[in-house]
Design a protein around this motif. Structure first.
Motif, PDB file in Angstrom:
ATOM      1  N   GLN A  34      25.414 -29.010  10.557  1.00 14.03           N
ATOM      2  CA  GLN A  34      24.933 -29.794  11.698  1.00 14.03           C
ATOM      3  C   GLN A  34      25.933 -30.876  12.069  1.00 14.03           C
ATOM      4  O   GLN A  34      26.201 -31.125  13.247  1.00 14.03           O
ATOM      5  N   GLU A  35      26.515 -31.529  11.060  1.00 18.54           N
ATOM      6  CA  GLU A  35      27.509 -32.561  11.343  1.00 18.54           C
ATOM      7  C   GLU A  35      28.783 -31.962  11.933  1.00 18.54           C
ATOM      8  O   GLU A  35      29.425 -32.563  12.801  1.00 18.54           O
ATOM      9  N   LEU A  36      29.148 -30.765  11.473  1.00 15.56           N
ATOM     10  CA  LEU A  36      30.348 -30.096  11.991  1.00 15.56           C
ATOM     11  C   LEU A  36      30.093 -29.393  13.319  1.00 15.56           C
ATOM     12  O   LEU A  36      31.035 -28.939  13.975  1.00 15.56           O
ATOM     13  N   ASP A  37      28.810 -29.290  13.693  1.00 12.93           N
ATOM     14  CA  ASP A  37      28.403 -28.593  14.920  1.00 12.93           C
ATOM     15  C   ASP A  37      28.842 -27.126  14.901  1.00 12.93           C
ATOM     16  O   ASP A  37      29.427 -26.603  15.849  1.00 12.93           O
ATOM     17  N   ILE A  38      28.555 -26.467  13.781  1.00 16.03           N
ATOM     18  CA  ILE A  38      28.803 -25.032  13.665  1.00 16.03           C
ATOM     19  C   ILE A  38      27.523 -24.350  13.210  1.00 16.03           C
ATOM     20  O   ILE A  38      26.615 -24.987  12.674  1.00 16.03           O
ATOM     21  N   ARG A  39      27.476 -23.051  13.429  1.00 12.70           N
ATOM     22  CA  ARG A  39      26.318 -22.261  13.031  1.00 12.70           C
ATOM     23  C   ARG A  39      26.796 -21.127  12.132  1.00 12.70           C
ATOM     24  O   ARG A  39      27.677 -20.346  12.522  1.00 12.70           O
ATOM     25  N   LEU A  40      26.224 -21.033  10.948  1.00 12.51           N
ATOM     26  CA  LEU A  40      26.627 -19.981  10.015  1.00 12.51           C
ATOM     27  C   LEU A  40      26.030 -18.649  10.445  1.00 12.51           C
ATOM     28  O   LEU A  40      24.854 -18.577  10.825  1.00 12.51           O
ATOM     29  N   ASP A  41      26.856 -17.592  10.368  1.00 12.21           N
ATOM     30  CA  ASP A  41      26.328 -16.258  10.656  1.00 12.21           C
ATOM     31  C   ASP A  41      26.505 -15.301   9.482  1.00 12.21           C
ATOM     32  O   ASP A  41      26.082 -14.151   9.533  1.00 12.21           O
ATOM     33  N   ARG A  42      27.124 -15.800   8.416  1.00  9.67           N
ATOM     34  CA  ARG A  42      27.321 -14.952   7.226  1.00  9.67           C
ATOM     35  C   ARG A  42      27.525 -15.829   6.020  1.00  9.67           C
ATOM     36  O   ARG A  42      28.075 -16.929   6.105  1.00  9.67           O
ATOM     37  N   LEU A  43      27.077 -15.319   4.874  1.00  9.07           N
ATOM     38  CA  LEU A  43      27.216 -16.011   3.595  1.00  9.07           C
ATOM     39  C   LEU A  43      27.919 -15.079   2.623  1.00  9.07           C
ATOM     40  O   LEU A  43      27.654 -13.877   2.597  1.00  9.07           O
ATOM     41  N   ILE A  44      28.847 -15.628   1.853  1.00 14.09           N
ATOM     42  CA  ILE A  44      29.471 -14.891   0.752  1.00 14.09           C
ATOM     43  C   ILE A  44      29.120 -15.625  -0.532  1.00 14.09           C
ATOM     44  O   ILE A  44      29.230 -16.849  -0.600  1.00 14.09           O
ATOM     45  N   ILE A  45      28.705 -14.881  -1.543  1.00 13.59           N
ATOM     46  CA  ILE A  45      28.367 -15.477  -2.841  1.00 13.59           C
ATOM     47  C   ILE A  45      29.389 -15.018  -3.862  1.00 13.59           C
ATOM     48  O   ILE A  45      29.694 -13.821  -3.973  1.00 13.59           O
ATOM     49  N   SER A  46      29.952 -15.959  -4.604  1.00 15.76           N
ATOM     50  CA  SER A  46      30.908 -15.617  -5.657  1.00 15.76           C
ATOM     51  C   SER A  46      30.429 -16.177  -6.986  1.00 15.76           C
ATOM     52  O   SER A  46      29.507 -16.988  -7.041  1.00 15.76           O
ATOM     53  N   GLY A  47      31.082 -15.753  -8.045  1.00 14.95           N
ATOM     54  CA  GLY A  47      30.699 -16.193  -9.381  1.00 14.95           C
ATOM     55  C   GLY A  47      29.808 -15.175 -10.063  1.00 14.95           C
ATOM     56  O   GLY A  47      29.256 -14.263  -9.434  1.00 14.95           O
ATOM     57  N   GLY A  48      29.637 -15.336 -11.370  1.00 11.57           N
ATOM     58  CA  GLY A  48      28.873 -14.372 -12.155  1.00 11.57           C
ATOM     59  C   GLY A  48      27.444 -14.190 -11.694  1.00 11.57           C
ATOM     60  O   GLY A  48      26.865 -13.101 -11.815  1.00 11.57           O
ATOM     61  N   GLY A  49      26.822 -15.255 -11.149  1.00  6.16           N
ATOM     62  CA  GLY A  49      25.449 -15.152 -10.695  1.00  6.16           C
ATOM     63  C   GLY A  49      25.261 -14.169  -9.568  1.00  6.16           C
ATOM     64  O   GLY A  49      24.153 -13.667  -9.337  1.00  6.16           O
ATOM     65  N   SER A  50      26.342 -13.852  -8.839  1.00  8.50           N
ATOM     66  CA  SER A  50      26.238 -12.902  -7.732  1.00  8.50           C
ATOM     67  C   SER A  50      25.989 -11.476  -8.224  1.00  8.50           C
ATOM     68  O   SER A  50      25.642 -10.601  -7.422  1.00  8.50           O
ATOM     69  N   ASN A  51      26.144 -11.228  -9.510  1.00  4.75           N
ATOM     70  CA  ASN A  51      25.830  -9.900 -10.046  1.00  4.75           C
ATOM     71  C   ASN A  51      24.337  -9.623 -10.029  1.00  4.75           C
ATOM     72  O   ASN A  51      23.916  -8.473 -10.174  1.00  4.75           O
ATOM     73  N   SER A  52      23.528 -10.650  -9.865  1.00  8.56           N
ATOM     74  CA  SER A  52      22.080 -10.490  -9.786  1.00  8.56           C
ATOM     75  C   SER A  52      21.678 -10.135  -8.353  1.00  8.56           C
ATOM     76  O   SER A  52      21.806 -10.953  -7.441  1.00  8.56           O
ATOM     77  N   SER A  53      21.159  -8.925  -8.168  1.00  7.02           N
ATOM     78  CA  SER A  53      20.694  -8.528  -6.838  1.00  7.02           C
ATOM     79  C   SER A  53      19.514  -9.377  -6.397  1.00  7.02           C
ATOM     80  O   SER A  53      19.351  -9.662  -5.201  1.00  7.02           O
ATOM     81  N   LEU A  54      18.692  -9.809  -7.343  1.00  6.89           N
ATOM     82  CA  LEU A  54      17.580 -10.696  -7.013  1.00  6.89           C
ATOM     83  C   LEU A  54      18.101 -12.009  -6.436  1.00  6.89           C
ATOM     84  O   LEU A  54      17.612 -12.483  -5.402  1.00  6.89           O
TER      85      LEU A  54
END
Length: 477
Positions: free
Chosen positions: A366-386
């Motif tokens: 909101q402060e940057l005045d941008i809108r996210l349209d995609r998320l990337i998750i990294s790290g070991g926790g991303s192995n969890s599909s849940l």
């Protein structure tokens, strides 16, 4: 460059990892060594014991080289990435004058105090590791945020005498700075003997661990955020400018020359809390998991998948490590009733992480005045599909994970590929070396539930609980 390889060194908060990639970003071999427990000899002092950061890299390097099926002479370079916000004090010969201060140490958030006459240099973990590998007193400029006399516009040491005095580190105690994607030196004979790396191998500058992770995740667009699931968790987006008055994010150096990484507020003991909870459940969970041929985390994820979104009203506040300016903060679980099991608690922690980061990311975007349209998750926790699905549902946007989930080592390798001409630029290198594993789409019903839960309850919890914790802190600390 066909059949050539790159080494990515990732010295993290919990372990050191060394990965050898081909030029398509495929893992050819790897090694990993856990770090030793921290030393806490005084309140607020958090130190890495002995020479653990280097020793763990040596073990991981030898393991990766032992598994490497190719010829050592086909390795073209090494990229180096290590933990940020640490402080390393060295003697004149480059050896440790005292244990490395962790990013959790209270001293790193204050100006340097010269208390030991044996200290000749004050540097970062990347500076120290660069010296161990090359014998030179060089460092990446992109790992100096915090209490350092650096000009964040020029990426060089400040020439402002007032700034130099305020940080209390004169120029002759500082390493020479170099931009990401430049050569810092080459692997010296001593380091080659220790690690098994080829002597003379170019060592390439990258950046701080979060910036290198963002590069390795492929999140160059300002509308794509990376959520890094590590000991510290935050959301990050790239940007071209260096804002000086940000309120809801802070500006970090990117792993791109003259680029910046905008980073939301974060969770100081993010995945640490997940691991803590797994251990808290004890041997029973481990035994049940083993009987089913899986590890404890897999078992907990399977059980938590049976729990409805929202964990039947059980909510977790992720404050397991308080900041220095709010020492009263504590982790919380609130909303228990007879329906709740260990699986509910586990899912509630995952939801608490996602909701907390969503609120921080919203404030930043909101402060940057941008809108996210995609998320990337990294790290070991991303192995969890849940966990991936929870993030997609909480944010309400497509959420991806890559084949290489520990993207810091890959980001370091990308810096090498560009520096040594394997690819003309970072965009091309990312297209060739970063490979998406899968993408999770949000469930509209779950997104609606999480939005209502967050807007009406979750984001307001600490307004009330902080007042209670402020009263308990003088009693229990």
């Amino acid at each position: 460059m066909e059949n050539k390889y790159i080494i990515g060194v990732d010295g993290g908060s919990q372990s050191s990892k060394v990965v050898i990639f081909d030029l398509k970003g495929n893992i050819v071999s790897e090694g990993k060594q856990p770090l030793k427990p921290m030393i806490m000899r005084k309140p607020g002092y958090v130190e890495h014991p002995d020479d653990d950061l280097w020793d763990s890299i040596v073990v991981a390097s030898r393991e990766a080289m032992a598994r490497f099926p190719g010829k050592p002479e086909d390795i073209i370079g090494m990229g180096l990435c290590t933990i940020r916000f640490c402080r390393v004090l060295l003697q004149a010969d480059g050896t440790l004058a005292s244990p490395v201060m962790s990013w959790m140490d209270v001293r790193v958030s204050k100006p340097y105090e010269h208390e030991n006459d044996n200290v000749k240099y004050v540097t970062t973990t990347t500076g120290y590791m660069t010296h161990r590998f090359t014998g030179r007193f060089n460092d990446t400029a992109a790992n100096y945020q915090g209490q350092w006399p650096i000009d964040t516009d020029t990426w060089q040491w400040s020439e402002d005498e007032e700034i130099i005095r305020s940080k209390n580190i004169p120029r002759d105690m500082l390493f020479d700075l170099h931009m990401p994607g430049t050569i810092l030196g080459s692997v010296c004979a001593e380091a080659a003997r220790a690690t098994g790396f080829p002597e003379g191998l170019p060592v390439i500058a990258s950046a701080n661990d979060k910036a290198v992770e963002a590069l390795g995740a492929g999140s160059l667009s300002g509308n794509t955020a990376l959520v890094s699931l590590g000991t510290y968790i935050a959301a990050m987006v790239h940007g071209p400018t260096n804002p000086k008055d940000a309120k809801n994010f802070w500006v970090n150096f990117a792993s791109l020359p003259n680029g910046y990484l905008y980073e939301s507020n974060g969770i100081r003991r993010g995945m640490w809390t997940v691991s803590w909870f797994e251990k808290l459940l004890g041997d029973e969970i481990a035994l049940k998991a083993k009987a089913l041929g899986m590890i404890a985390e897999e078992y907990l994820n399977r059980e938590a998948e049976k729990v409805p979104a929202g964990s039947n009203g059980l909510m977790t506040v992720m404050d397991w490590l308080a900041s220095a300016n709010e020492p009263f903060k504590k982790g919380l679980m609130i909303g228990f009733d007879g329906r709740h099991t260990g699986a509910h608690m586990y899912r509630s922690i995952l939801e608490g992480i996602a909701l907390t980061i969503k609120n921080h990311a919203d404030a930043m975007t909101q402060e940057l005045d941008i809108r996210l349209d995609r998320l990337i998750i990294s790290g070991g926790g991303s192995n969890s599909s849940l966990f991936m699905q929870i993030f997609a549902d909480v944010f309400g946007i497509p959420t991806s994970r890559n084949i290489v989930t520990g993207s810091a080592s890959l980001g370091a390798a990308i810096c090498v590929a560009v520096a040594l001409g394997a690819y003309d630029n970072y965009e091309t290198a990312i297209k060739q070396m970063v490979n998406v594993r899968d993408t999770f789409l949000p469930d509209p019903e779950h997104t609606s539930l999480y939005r209502k839960m967050n807007d009406e309850v979750y984001r307001h919890l600490t307004t009330y609980t902080d007042e209670v914790l402020k009263k308990s802190y003088p009693i229990f600390g």
